[in-house]
Write an enzyme that holds these catalytic residues in place. Structure first.
Site, PDB file in Angstrom:
ATOM      1  N   GLU A   1       1.357  -0.423  -5.037  1.00 27.43           N
ATOM      2  CA  GLU A   1       0.537   0.757  -5.309  1.00 27.43           C
ATOM      3  C   GLU A   1       1.506   1.932  -5.210  1.00 27.43           C
ATOM      4  O   GLU A   1       2.011   2.230  -4.135  1.00 27.43           O
ATOM      5  CB  GLU A   1      -0.582   0.897  -4.278  1.00 27.43           C
TER       6      GLU A   1
ATOM      7  N   HIS B   1     -11.744  -1.789  -3.510  1.00 33.88           N
ATOM      8  CA  HIS B   1     -12.309  -1.325  -2.242  1.00 33.88           C
ATOM      9  C   HIS B   1     -12.305   0.193  -2.138  1.00 33.88           C
ATOM     10  O   HIS B   1     -13.239   0.794  -1.605  1.00 33.88           O
ATOM     11  CB  HIS B   1     -11.532  -1.936  -1.074  1.00 33.88           C
ATOM     12  N   ASP B   2     -11.226   0.838  -2.627  1.00 34.84           N
ATOM     13  CA  ASP B   2     -11.107   2.294  -2.527  1.00 34.84           C
ATOM     14  C   ASP B   2     -12.202   3.018  -3.290  1.00 34.84           C
ATOM     15  O   ASP B   2     -12.883   3.897  -2.763  1.00 34.84           O
ATOM     16  CB  ASP B   2      -9.751   2.745  -3.077  1.00 34.84           C
ATOM     17  N   GLN B   3     -12.334   2.673  -4.576  1.00 35.00           N
ATOM     18  CA  GLN B   3     -13.239   3.439  -5.426  1.00 35.00           C
ATOM     19  C   GLN B   3     -14.706   3.178  -5.130  1.00 35.00           C
ATOM     20  O   GLN B   3     -15.557   3.981  -5.497  1.00 35.00           O
ATOM     21  CB  GLN B   3     -12.941   3.141  -6.901  1.00 35.00           C
ATOM     22  N   ILE B   4     -15.004   2.066  -4.468  1.00 37.69           N
ATOM     23  CA  ILE B   4     -16.378   1.809  -4.051  1.00 37.69           C
ATOM     24  C   ILE B   4     -16.612   2.392  -2.657  1.00 37.69           C
ATOM     25  O   ILE B   4     -17.482   3.238  -2.447  1.00 37.69           O
ATOM     26  CB  ILE B   4     -16.682   0.305  -4.036  1.00 37.69           C
ATOM     27  N   GLY B   5     -15.822   1.926  -1.708  1.00 42.90           N
ATOM     28  CA  GLY B   5     -16.077   2.261  -0.312  1.00 42.90           C
ATOM     29  C   GLY B   5     -15.865   3.706   0.050  1.00 42.90           C
ATOM     30  O   GLY B   5     -16.436   4.193   1.034  1.00 42.90           O
ATOM     31  N   ASN B   6     -15.043   4.426  -0.704  1.00 48.93           N
ATOM     32  CA  ASN B   6     -14.828   5.835  -0.397  1.00 48.93           C
ATOM     33  C   ASN B   6     -15.902   6.741  -0.987  1.00 48.93           C
ATOM     34  O   ASN B   6     -15.876   7.954  -0.768  1.00 48.93           O
ATOM     35  CB  ASN B   6     -13.442   6.277  -0.875  1.00 48.93           C
TER      36      ASN B   6
ATOM     37  N   ASP C   1      -4.656   4.798 -13.212  1.00 53.14           N
ATOM     38  CA  ASP C   1      -4.957   5.576 -14.412  1.00 53.14           C
ATOM     39  C   ASP C   1      -6.038   4.900 -15.247  1.00 53.14           C
ATOM     40  O   ASP C   1      -6.965   5.558 -15.738  1.00 53.14           O
ATOM     41  CB  ASP C   1      -3.700   5.737 -15.274  1.00 53.14           C
TER      42      ASP C   1
ATOM     43  N   ASP D   1       0.837  -1.188   0.000  1.00 55.63           N
ATOM     44  CA  ASP D   1       0.000   0.000   0.000  1.00 55.63           C
ATOM     45  C   ASP D   1       0.882   1.252   0.000  1.00 55.63           C
ATOM     46  O   ASP D   1       1.854   1.336   0.768  1.00 55.63           O
ATOM     47  CB  ASP D   1      -0.896  -0.020   1.249  1.00 55.63           C
ATOM     48  N   ALA D   2       0.514   2.230  -0.855  1.00 53.96           N
ATOM     49  CA  ALA D   2       1.248   3.512  -0.924  1.00 53.96           C
ATOM     50  C   ALA D   2       2.757   3.288  -0.874  1.00 53.96           C
ATOM     51  O   ALA D   2       3.474   3.880  -0.061  1.00 53.96           O
ATOM     52  CB  ALA D   2       0.791   4.446   0.193  1.00 53.96           C
TER      53      ALA D   2
END
Length: 597
Positions: free
Chosen positions: A291, A387-392, A317, A256-257
């Site tokens: 990531e 998870h990011d693009q849905i849950g956020n 992207d 992550d990051a």
């Protein structure tokens, strides 16, 4: 003092050894069972204690000079919460069934991202293990677990862990996690673990109290940032990566990051982990994925005979351009892709990164990224959502709730039949429209601050587009967590069954047609063909093979360049046609390597 390994270890002679780095303390002791054992300190702040006959499952804690009892920061097993006692573990106790699992080559990866707590009603490792066979039968060859390291509270996404070695107690015991990996291997599936080394969680982090030097003075937006210029900090995470890969036999890690795992005059942490893993486990097929917001290619390239550190990077992207093209949303993270989303999608499919050195609006017009078209397509993990693009999103709404069914199917076919590595999020296999929310279990005293931060983050994912009267679910309420649990009964209706068969067919086509093209890639090249807006026309040369994609993501019939190879899959379109209906897609292949043919 023997300077190896953080934490508590059972030794071959039946004795035990406990080590903790606490440079801010003058005295530390080990409390185990009814015994309290003073620890020896060296000049660098390492404390160590040896003891006779420790027992697996025995509770222990470290005791500071002020009398505060703290969990082992390298605890392998927690009795309950992260501020409770740690438990002695025997890493050799689990009896592996599939001990000789050979792994899988990277080009065969079809990855399914899941969250242990919401993947099943039970929310445990053992319950998840029982569901893996059906994923394998659909054609998925890898699962990627969202972080499982222990964090404050009972529920959360896992990106605020504070005990990096201990599986979260609510999910089960360490041996339960090993059983999950074992079952996956038995089903022919790899297991990738998402690890978070760029920050510690804000809540439950006791390490700051006795080892403040472990962290930088400046924190990240998510919590304290480790100081990777210190060897003690580096060793904590390097040992952790090797622990997951060796003791639990994970097939790979997703960092992550990863762009934050840097320090001046030190190698990138992932480079060091890759080298150590190759030396420790030379017989294993391992896959490291990053990531990395820098859009750099060096982690994916050979350097003077040294193999790349990473197999691939997550390609945000591709997702962002697809999302703008399909939904029309252009706020937050999507603003950089608003100008020409069709061009962006074509570029991502042909070359990987969209930003390859151009000026980027969100970077104040500074140039961002590096050219990536020379890299094999398998260096990029593509996804329509994760998870990011849905849950956020405040509603936790999936792409299936935002776009027409025919467009979603065309995008899904493009994801699975393009040469990049595809990743799906749990529930995608049956086209669920169920929301997946951000959820947490933060202390009540910080609830309002956490909720405000949540709203700020949601603005980057379309949160400002909702109707004014909409009230976002409170992340800290248990009901929000429960509402995110994957509802499998919904998968039994006609639409869900149809989606499963659709995905099954696509993944069978990928095995038969795409994998052979990717097995050996002496060279790759891609050509974007002229086409109307929202029509994607890309040809790839993959060794001696030619792969052709034609797809209409618009709402009108559109003209597309014809294909020259054998059509092996079509969606709402007749092979050989130039007129593609909305959601129409054609995939063709030939042995011809000439992209102009």
């Amino acid at each position: 003092m023997n300077a190896d390994l953080w934490g508590f270890h059972l030794l071959e002679n039946g004795h035990g050894k406990a080590r903790i780095w606490a440079p801010a303390a003058e005295h530390m002791s080990l409390e185990i069972g009814a015994r309290t054992i003073p620890m020896d300190r060296d000049e660098t702040g390492w404390f160590e204690a040896h003891l006779d006959q420790p027992v697996a499952g025995e509770a222990y804690r470290f005791v500071t000079q002020e009398g505060r009892k703290v969990a082992d920061p390298a605890s392998r097993w927690q009795a309950g919460t992260v501020d409770g006692p740690s438990l002695v573990t025997d890493p050799k106790a689990y009896s592996w069934i599939h001990r000789d699992w050979p792994g899988r080559p990277w080009h065969e990866a079809v990855t399914y991202e899941l969250h242990i707590g919401t993947f099943t009603a039970e929310g445990t490792f053992l319950a998840a293990a029982r569901k893996l066979k059906e994923l394998a039968e659909l054609g998925f060859t890898a699962i990627e677990l969202m972080p499982v390291a222990a964090f404050h509270g009972e529920r959360g996404w896992g990106y605020d862990g504070v005990l990096a070695y201990a599986p979260h107690p609510a999910y089960g015991k360490p041996d339960d996690l090993k059983h999950l990996v074992d079952c996956a291997h038995g089903a022919g599936m790899m297991v990738i673990l998402d690890v978070v080394y760029n920050h510690f969680g804000i809540y439950g982090n006791m390490l700051e109290q006795y080892a403040p030097q472990f962290f930088l003075k400046d924190s990240t937006p998510w919590g304290p940032a480790p100081d990777f210029s210190r060897k003690e900090t580096r060793s904590y995470f390097i040992e952790n990566a090797l622990y997951w890969l060796s003791d639990f036999r994970f097939d790979g890690l997703r960092f992550d990051a990863a762009d934050r795992l840097v320090a001046q005059d030190q190698p990138w942490l992932v480079d060091e982990i890759a080298d150590r893993a190759r030396n420790l486990l030379p017989y294993r097929t391992l896959h490291l994925v990053a990531e990395d917001a820098r859009h750099v290619t060096s982690p994916l390239e050979w350097k003077g005979g040294r193999a790349p550190s990473c197999r691939a990077v997550w390609n945000d992207d591709f997702h962002h351009a697809v999302h703008v093209l399909a939904t029309g949303e252009t706020v937050g993270h999507y603003a950089d892709f608003a100008a020409e989303p069709s061009v962006g999608v074509r570029t991502a499919l042909a070359e990987g990164f969209i930003y390859q050195g151009q000026a980027r609006p969100s970077k104040e017009g500074k140039r961002h990224g590096e050219p990536s078209g020379h890299l094999p397509p398998t260096c990029f993990v593509n996804f329509l959502q994760n998870h990011d693009q849905i849950g956020n999103r405040l509603k936790g709404d999936r792409l299936s709730a935002l776009v027409e069914e025919d467009i979603l199917k065309a995008l899904t076919a493009t994801l699975y039949l393009s040469p990049q590595i595809p990743l799906a999020f749990m529930g995608d296999e049956f086209g669920t429209r169920q929301s997946f929310y951000f959820f947490s279990d933060y202390p009540s005293e910080v609830h309002e601050a956490a909720l405000k931060a949540r709203m700020e983050e949601a603005r980057n994912f379309g949160g400002s587009l909702y109707e004014k009267e909409f009230r976002a679910p409170d992340p800290n309420k248990r009901t929000t967590f429960l509402a995110s649990k994957l509802q499998r009964p919904l998968a039994e209706d006609a639409r869900s069954t149809s989606w499963r068969e659709f995905v099954r067919e696509l993944l069978a086509k990928r095995r038969s047609w795409i994998w052979p093209m990717l097995e050996r890639l002496p060279s790759t090249e891609a050509l974007v063909l002229p086409a109307p807006d929202k029509v994607i026309a890309v040809d790839w040369r993959l060794g001696n093979h030619k792969l052709e994609l034609r797809c209409n993501l618009g709402r009108e019939v559109a003209t597309s360049p014809t294909t020259s190879g054998e059509v092996f899959y079509s969606l709402l379109a007749e092979p050989g046609t130039k007129a593609l209906p909305p959601g129409g897609a054609i995939f063709a292949s030939s042995g011809q390597a000439d992209l102009q043919g």
